[in-house]
Write a protein that holds these residues in place. Structure first.
Motif, PDB file in Angstrom:
ATOM      1  N   ILE A 101       0.830  -1.194   0.000  1.00 24.07           N
ATOM      2  CA  ILE A 101       0.000   0.000   0.000  1.00 24.07           C
ATOM      3  C   ILE A 101       0.874   1.257   0.000  1.00 24.07           C
ATOM      4  CG2 ILE A 101      -1.810   1.257   1.222  1.00 24.07           C
ATOM      5  CD1 ILE A 101      -2.698  -1.348  -0.175  1.00 24.07           C
ATOM      6  N   THR A 102       2.006   1.203   0.671  1.00 26.61           N
ATOM      7  CA  THR A 102       2.938   2.330   0.619  1.00 26.61           C
ATOM      8  C   THR A 102       3.350   2.617  -0.823  1.00 26.61           C
ATOM      9  OG1 THR A 102       3.802   1.841   2.828  1.00 26.61           O
ATOM     10  CG2 THR A 102       5.177   3.199   1.402  1.00 26.61           C
ATOM     11  N   GLU A 103       3.677   1.579  -1.564  1.00 28.72           N
ATOM     12  CA  GLU A 103       4.058   1.744  -2.958  1.00 28.72           C
ATOM     13  C   GLU A 103       2.876   2.232  -3.790  1.00 28.72           C
ATOM     14  OE1 GLU A 103       6.093   2.231  -6.257  1.00 28.72           O
ATOM     15  OE2 GLU A 103       6.949   1.830  -4.276  1.00 28.72           O
ATOM     16  N   ALA A 104       1.664   1.783  -3.431  1.00 28.68           N
ATOM     17  CA  ALA A 104       0.474   2.224  -4.157  1.00 28.68           C
ATOM     18  C   ALA A 104       0.242   3.721  -3.989  1.00 28.68           C
ATOM     19  CB  ALA A 104      -0.749   1.445  -3.678  1.00 28.68           C
ATOM     20  N   PHE A 105       0.581   4.261  -2.826  1.00 29.79           N
ATOM     21  CA  PHE A 105       0.496   5.704  -2.630  1.00 29.79           C
ATOM     22  C   PHE A 105       1.356   6.435  -3.660  1.00 29.79           C
ATOM     23  CE2 PHE A 105      -1.683   5.021   1.278  1.00 29.79           C
ATOM     24  CZ  PHE A 105      -2.134   6.242   1.755  1.00 29.79           C
ATOM     25  N   ARG A 106       2.514   5.869  -3.970  1.00 31.72           N
ATOM     26  CA  ARG A 106       3.425   6.510  -4.922  1.00 31.72           C
ATOM     27  C   ARG A 106       2.971   6.312  -6.372  1.00 31.72           C
ATOM     28  NH1 ARG A 106       7.486   3.918  -1.367  1.00 31.72           N
ATOM     29  NH2 ARG A 106       8.411   5.530  -0.026  1.00 31.72           N
ATOM     30  N   SER A 107       2.515   5.113  -6.672  1.00 34.12           N
ATOM     31  CA  SER A 107       2.217   4.768  -8.060  1.00 34.12           C
ATOM     32  C   SER A 107       0.773   5.045  -8.456  1.00 34.12           C
ATOM     33  CB  SER A 107       2.514   3.288  -8.297  1.00 34.12           C
ATOM     34  OG  SER A 107       1.593   2.464  -7.583  1.00 34.12           O
ATOM     35  N   GLY A 108      -0.128   5.060  -7.477  1.00 33.98           N
ATOM     36  CA  GLY A 108      -1.545   5.201  -7.783  1.00 33.98           C
ATOM     37  C   GLY A 108      -2.187   3.906  -8.235  1.00 33.98           C
ATOM     38  N   LYS A 109      -1.429   2.806  -8.234  1.00 34.45           N
ATOM     39  CA  LYS A 109      -1.973   1.521  -8.658  1.00 34.45           C
ATOM     40  C   LYS A 109      -2.812   0.888  -7.549  1.00 34.45           C
ATOM     41  CE  LYS A 109       1.842   0.500 -11.844  1.00 34.45           C
ATOM     42  NZ  LYS A 109       2.941  -0.444 -12.178  1.00 34.45           N
ATOM     43  N   SER A 160     -10.680   1.284   4.366  1.00 33.70           N
ATOM     44  CA  SER A 160     -10.833   1.781   3.003  1.00 33.70           C
ATOM     45  C   SER A 160      -9.478   2.065   2.363  1.00 33.70           C
ATOM     46  CB  SER A 160     -11.687   3.055   3.016  1.00 33.70           C
ATOM     47  OG  SER A 160     -11.990   3.459   1.696  1.00 33.70           O
ATOM     48  N   THR A 161      -8.570   2.645   3.146  1.00 34.01           N
ATOM     49  CA  THR A 161      -7.239   2.959   2.623  1.00 34.01           C
ATOM     50  C   THR A 161      -6.444   1.704   2.313  1.00 34.01           C
ATOM     51  OG1 THR A 161      -7.237   4.946   4.016  1.00 34.01           O
ATOM     52  CG2 THR A 161      -5.133   4.285   3.047  1.00 34.01           C
ATOM     53  N   MET A 162      -6.606   0.684   3.150  1.00 36.81           N
ATOM     54  CA  MET A 162      -5.781  -0.518   3.045  1.00 36.81           C
ATOM     55  C   MET A 162      -6.333  -1.554   2.065  1.00 36.81           C
ATOM     56  SD  MET A 162      -3.122   0.007   4.903  1.00 36.81           S
ATOM     57  CE  MET A 162      -2.415  -1.636   5.041  1.00 36.81           C
ATOM     58  N   VAL A 163      -7.670  -1.636   1.914  1.00 34.78           N
ATOM     59  CA  VAL A 163      -8.193  -2.720   1.082  1.00 34.78           C
ATOM     60  C   VAL A 163      -9.322  -2.286   0.152  1.00 34.78           C
ATOM     61  CG1 VAL A 163      -9.809  -3.554   2.871  1.00 34.78           C
ATOM     62  CG2 VAL A 163      -9.043  -5.103   1.080  1.00 34.78           C
ATOM     63  N   CYS A 164     -10.273  -1.457   0.604  1.00 30.05           N
ATOM     64  CA  CYS A 164     -11.436  -1.150  -0.223  1.00 30.05           C
ATOM     65  C   CYS A 164     -11.062  -0.317  -1.442  1.00 30.05           C
ATOM     66  CB  CYS A 164     -12.497  -0.425   0.608  1.00 30.05           C
ATOM     67  SG  CYS A 164     -12.994  -1.299   2.108  1.00 30.05           S
ATOM     68  N   THR A 165     -10.407   0.810  -1.189  1.00 32.35           N
ATOM     69  CA  THR A 165     -10.003   1.669  -2.295  1.00 32.35           C
ATOM     70  C   THR A 165      -8.971   0.994  -3.213  1.00 32.35           C
ATOM     71  OG1 THR A 165     -10.521   3.645  -1.012  1.00 32.35           O
ATOM     72  CG2 THR A 165      -9.035   3.922  -2.889  1.00 32.35           C
ATOM     73  N   PRO A 166      -7.935   0.323  -2.667  1.00 34.10           N
ATOM     74  CA  PRO A 166      -6.999  -0.375  -3.564  1.00 34.10           C
ATOM     75  C   PRO A 166      -7.673  -1.416  -4.450  1.00 34.10           C
ATOM     76  CG  PRO A 166      -6.032  -0.144  -1.390  1.00 34.10           C
ATOM     77  CD  PRO A 166      -7.451   0.308  -1.273  1.00 34.10           C
ATOM     78  N   ASN A 167      -8.647  -2.152  -3.905  1.00 32.80           N
ATOM     79  CA  ASN A 167      -9.333  -3.148  -4.726  1.00 32.80           C
ATOM     80  C   ASN A 167     -10.156  -2.473  -5.811  1.00 32.80           C
ATOM     81  OD1 ASN A 167     -10.272  -6.116  -5.018  1.00 32.80           O
ATOM     82  ND2 ASN A 167     -12.182  -4.969  -4.950  1.00 32.80           N
ATOM     83  N   SER A 168     -10.809  -1.378  -5.457  1.00 31.93           N
ATOM     84  CA  SER A 168     -11.589  -0.649  -6.451  1.00 31.93           C
ATOM     85  C   SER A 168     -10.705  -0.123  -7.570  1.00 31.93           C
ATOM     86  CB  SER A 168     -12.325   0.510  -5.769  1.00 31.93           C
ATOM     87  OG  SER A 168     -13.037   1.274  -6.719  1.00 31.93           O
TER      88      SER A 168
END
Length: 359
Positions: free
Chosen positions: A127-135, A305-313
């Motif tokens: 999730i830390t990396e997702a903050f940077r990449s937006g993935k 939401s930050t850890m799983v809901c939004t990333p899955n969406s």
């Protein structure tokens, strides 16, 4: 006392209070794993309904190491999960806390919350990396303990409310279910909600759909255990592609906000629903304003939401990416964009909002 730094003055008392809060939070975070250990090793169950105990007695009773149990007991007493009698040097578990920590049939059962939280913490690097990449990060990429923890976390509220409160809050739905209805449970996970409905309405037929194959496999096993496999089926499919038509009820239990392209999901429901059918949306409790979520429930759901809901969406397309603290207005806009014309908030619980949707 007021001190200054390079930018502005600050209040030392406020600083000390915040540091104290941070120590409390860090201690709670560390202790979450110890709650799970107490559950997995049966330490809580061994204390429930028993006389006050020492570490040696509890270790002997649970076939565990006294030295570890000694530290665990101290931690649990410091957190208020168990009680300590300093005159007798013994620990005890109150009936109230025992209900919340050991009885999975109780609406107060809390272990699933800790299991979910600890499982999500293992995704921190991703999730830390997702903050940077937006993935995004799909549901199935998380630690498998998340799937079981989520079911254990949600089961108490669903058991207490789904059949007795949520379905009766929908206009005419229980009468159809009693007579014999066709129901789709979209995003069913391990099938808890599907099975609860099937047990309550033996004349109806239920189909659970989920894109996560391991959850569907577990759901099929659960249906057999519950004795409803003859009326419940589970299929692996996306929420935009499930088969069938003329469903009397299509339910989305705590999942629409997780889905990529939720408008397309609702469009699929519009195609599949009967002309007089109903869509039930159960969503996490959230406020219409940011500040309405500044409470323990909002804190928990925004973290999830930050850890799983939004990333899955986001992983599924994220158009839009609702997340667990989506407002009623945002949910309504998705529903209307998906082709439905009637939307109402049917009822609330402390943790959920129920929306009734009709063609």
């Amino acid at each position: 006392m007021t001190m200054t730094n390079e930018t502005r003055p600050f209040d030392m008392a406020k600083l000390e209070a915040f540091v104290g809060k941070a120590v409390t939070e860090a201690g709670a975070t560390l202790s979450s794993s110890l709650v799970l250990i107490g559950d997995k090793l049966g330490l809580y169950k061994a204390m429930a309904g028993s006389q006050p105990t020492t570490s040696s007695e509890l270790a002997a009773k649970t076939n565990t190491s006294e030295r570890y149990v000694r530290e665990w007991l101290l931690n649990q007493a410091a957190g208020g999960f168990i009680d300590y009698d300093p005159s007798a040097h013994r620990y005890s578990l109150s009936p109230e806390n025992a209900l919340a920590l050991t009885d999975e049939s109780s609406p107060a059962f809390v272990i699933g919350l800790f299991q979910t939280a600890v499982a999500l913490s293992r995704a921190e690097a991703r999730i830390t990396e997702a903050f940077r990449s937006g993935k995004g990060m799909a549901w199935g990429e998380h630690d498998p303990d998340l799937f079981h923890g989520t079911q254990r976390a949600f089961r108490p509220g669903y058991t207490a409310n789904l059949v007795s409160n949520w379905l009766p809050a929908l206009e005419g739905v229980t009468a159809k279910l009693e007579a014999g209805a066709l129901v789709a449970d979209v995003g069913c996970g391990i099938g808890m909600s599907t099975i609860l409905m099937a047990q309550a309405y033996p004349r109806s037929r239920f189909i659970g759909f989920d894109f996560h194959a391991p959850s569907i496999e577990l759901a099929r096993q659960e249906a057999v255990k519950a004795g409803v496999a003859n009326r419940v089926t589970f299929e692996v499919t996306k929420a935009t592609e499930y088969p069938g038509a003329n469903y009397d009820l299509i339910a989305f239990f705590d999942c629409l906000h997780d889905m990529g392209n939720p408008i397309e999901v609702i469009k699929q429901a519009r195609k599949a629903i009967a002309s007089d059918g109903t869509v039930l949306l159960v969503e996490p409790m959230a406020g219409e304003n940011v500040e309405d979520n500044f409470n323990p429930v909002g804190r928990f759901f925004s973290a999830a939401s930050t850890m799983v809901c939004t990333p899955n969406s986001i992983a599924g397309g994220g158009n839009p990416s609702l997340g667990a603290v989506a407002t009623e207005k945002q949910t309504r806009e998705v529903v209307l964009a998906g082709g439905f014309t009637r939307f109402r908030r049917a009822m609330d619980t402390p943790l959920n909002r129920m929306f009734e949707v009709r063609p």
